[in-house]
Design a protein around this motif. Sequence first.
Motif, PDB file in Angstrom:
ATOM      1  N   VAL A 174       0.844  -1.200   0.000  1.00 13.81           N
ATOM      2  CA  VAL A 174       0.000   0.000   0.000  1.00 13.81           C
ATOM      3  C   VAL A 174       0.878   1.249   0.000  1.00 13.81           C
ATOM      4  N   ARG A 215      -3.524   4.761  -3.271  1.00 13.38           N
ATOM      5  CA  ARG A 215      -3.094   4.870  -1.876  1.00 13.38           C
ATOM      6  C   ARG A 215      -4.017   5.844  -1.134  1.00 13.38           C
ATOM      7  N   PRO A 269     -12.359   0.399   1.404  1.00 14.02           N
ATOM      8  CA  PRO A 269     -11.985   1.560   0.597  1.00 14.02           C
ATOM      9  C   PRO A 269     -12.789   1.621  -0.701  1.00 14.02           C
ATOM     10  N   VAL A 287      -7.136   4.202  -0.028  1.00 13.88           N
ATOM     11  CA  VAL A 287      -6.982   3.355   1.149  1.00 13.88           C
ATOM     12  C   VAL A 287      -6.844   4.218   2.398  1.00 13.88           C
TER      13      VAL A 287
END
Lengths: 674, 385
Positions: free
Chosen positions: B210, B219, B341, B222
């Motif tokens: 990640v 990213r 996410p 997330v």
Amino acid sequence: MSSEPHIFFSDVNERQGSFLRRTMLMGGATALGGLALVGRLAHLQLFKSEEFATLATRNQFNFRQVPPPRGLIKDRNGVVIAGNRPSFRVLVVRDETKDLDQTLDLLGQLLPDTLERRRTIIREVNAAPRFSPVPVKSDLTWEEFSKVNLHAAELPGVMADMNEARYYPHGGAYAHVVGYVAKVSDRDVQAIRDKGEQPPSILFNPGFRIGRQGIERSLDLDLRGVEGGRKVEVNARGRVVAEDIAGSRPAVQGSEVVLTLDNDIQQRALEVFGEEAGSIVVMDVRNGDILAMVSAPSFDPNLFVSGVPGPIYRAWADYERRPLLDKALTGVFAPGSTFKPVTGLAALAKGIDPNRRITCTGGFYLGRRFACHATHGPQDMRDAIKNSCNVYFMTVATEIGPDAIADVARNMGFGQTFDIGIGGQKPGLVPDREWRRRNPVRGDANWYPGETPSYAIGQGALTVNALQLAVYTSRLANGRQAVMPRLIKSVGGVEQPPSGDLRELPYPPELLAVLRDGMNRVTDVGGTGFRNSQLGLGAVRMAGKTGTAQARNYGSGSRKSAGRPWAEKDHNLFIAYAPIDDPRYAVAVIVQHGGMGGGTAGAPRAREVMKVALLKDPEIRRRIEQAGFAETEDPGAHEAGVLEDAASDTTPAAAAEAPLITPAEAPGTPEAPQ
Amino acid sequence: MTASALTRPGERDRLSTKFAELDWRIIGLLCILAGIGTAMLYSIAGGHWQPWAAKHLIRFGVLLAGMIALAMVHPKWWFHAAYPVYGVLLFMVLLVEFTPLGYVAGGAKNWLHLGFIRIQPAEFVKIGLVLALARWYHGHSAQDARWSWKLLFPVGIIGVPFILVAKQPDLGSAMIIGLTGAMMMFMAGLSWRVIGAAVAAAVAVIPPFVMFGMHDYQRNRVLTFLNPEADPSGTGYNIIQSKIALGSGGLMGKGYGLGSQSQLEFLPERHTDFIFSTVSEEFGFIGSFTVLACYVALILISLRIAALSHSHFGRLSAAGMTAFVALFMLINGAMVMGLAPVVGVPMPMLSYGGSSMMTVMIGFGLVLSTRVHRYAELPKGQGLF
């Protein structure tokens, strides 16, 4: 391969058994996952639904502030002094622009001057909330307005609309007394916070203006009104899709403020200054209403509404005649000879006989010689005022002492401020022994006897402002009452009281009559103000008193103003009231560095302004018309020329060419004051 | 007449028999879900058939016919076609990746432009994946499926499309591909020890991936998921608005066409990924519960069909198709509820979008085919191709 059996039972059993177990697990896991989602749904939709409902409503409905129209300011006859006018403006909504830079580029092609202020615009747009429209240019011409509307489709986030902007139709005439409005600054907000209050949200509306000076400032809360609100339904891009009429409330215009000023007199009062600096205050001697209050030179308050361009502001601030300063209230000057009636009244109050004659030999001796501007010979009080004899007043002043003079000066309105609704007034200074005790000179706290002769003729530590001079003149003219000035006639239809309780003057009217006799003679044949004080209105005549105040110490040099730089010339003052037989109006004029001799710069201006005040009064007008003033002698016919000289620019050369106003060239007429 | 193990030979191959063998519960549930999807798209468009609702309904009609037609296809054809279909779909993914026919939309190059039609091969590649895996496991023993070096083949079958799609980068689809493959390996009988080790490895590998292996926008998604309030106007906006839409729906919902979050466009992507939020806002807990129940029923019925198949290919292919529909549903549901996410996974049958619906309908075509031909036995070993 095809020879192999299709099914191996052991294999099938093992694979199938394992598959079935694993599939059961997967089915269970899916069901569990579904259950977890249902649990989450229940958490959001059943237990926290009220919280989210509030958030959804906050998204959906927006309370759009509607700035209230500012209250009008009018003169006593209903003429609008400060109004509102429609203004076309262009606004930018940050969140609706795809790219602010690009949008401003395009906008710059339509409105080139937005390019110059680009950095300011970007800062303002970024400082405002995302959905809030920020004005980037006001006062568009119709052409510009339609151009922006035409290209609206290519300019997302840019819109043009109409709002109300403060407008001062008379330009500089009311710049100091009414003041102006301006953008709300961080300092304004901080000032409110410092008082421990929460600044109202309307202050942060980009279109809102706050009162900055004068009446606009002191009555800001009354003029402001109550902001309205539109409850609107907006979509995610902030666009209004519907309006909830029931949830909206209209803006309430601010209260109307009526001033005691008279537009015609006010306009004339500024006009007569030309390029000279100074101030004029006109008062009604019967009730204290201020009919005009002007400070010159002035400035255009309209520029402050949208923001004064830097170069213009610097020019105003740097100009030595100080247009931004209110000379009527915050400029203090020595009153010069206009103060002599105070000294005279103090002497009368102390029992000095007005008919007693004091011989002027051209000088008064007390430790040193105090010069008089002529040798007047024997003078009684009336003559002494008429001729503005220094020796007479110095003599009586040394007999009664400074405290007696100070007492009268305060009763006549000096050394104090008046609660007329404008802040920042300077009280000036009325000196006496007590004051000297508190302000010793080089350690000496005693009143020095040599100070008294200067005090008697309005010099020394004594300072006054123009409003005080007008109040003093009004009280002299009124003769009975200590009238108090009033500037605000009504707020929102509610009549406002004068700035203080009306008292009787603590002096017998006969004493004041003596002084008025003297002032009548000032403007009569042979008086110091004769030449420039003739109204030409027949029996309606004006009484007055000239004054010259030193702007600096001359030492042994010449006192003549001609040829000196402006800033070194004497201040020129004149106070007047009219009509003589039934006083109604008082005028006080201060011409800053107007040159020596109150009859030259001050008197003609007082006369012109007084004429307007008298002619606007229907009773006086009737009286003049009945008497047929056309047949009476009219010295104003040639006086008008003098005024133009005084009003335009009294260059030293021009002053010298005007024969009648220079005492040296006209020895027969003692024009010079003091 | 109903077919049974005792039905006479030849009887089962008659079209009328096959038709009667269709699982009408599945068809009914799909109709209900597509109908709800159409109704929501109609509502979101402000009460208009355009631009979404009409197309959605027409697509469903066409695909429903297609699905029933596919259900009539004997599994041996599926079986024989498995590797070629996988190969062709993989080739299309490569076309997207390496030729100008690839088309960028929404930050990822995942569309294939074929002139007359635009498709997302990443959606269809899942079908090929399921077929190919089912075929491979069909030909291998339980021992091989549990743990042997031969598992490199299924891992390769999963890994190649996973890496290609992840490179596009379409993380959502890649995740579905990887998880679908993993579920199939699990159902085929992968050793529990290996599963435990893989989970442990994933836990160890994912956080560094990640931080270093992802594109910025991925990213951000997330990180935003972990703390949506950090940037309410930026990347956290979607999740926050979706939760507001869900929560404000309450028990009964705001009423059809009256969801302020959806109607006033506060809800982003409300016609595709976040359509479930609209259902929840307008029909409340009751409506969204019903929809979830439909999905769970659909999945459990499909799994039962898989379990009743007589061939290992049939079992695994039907279960695989069900697995990715279940993954779609669970991931999308978790996403709109702020539990996962925002990864761009649509809600099957509800979300607007042809590729997604087509994949799901082909998948159920295979499930129904497995049901219809549950007694069919397939050759072990190589097929026609």
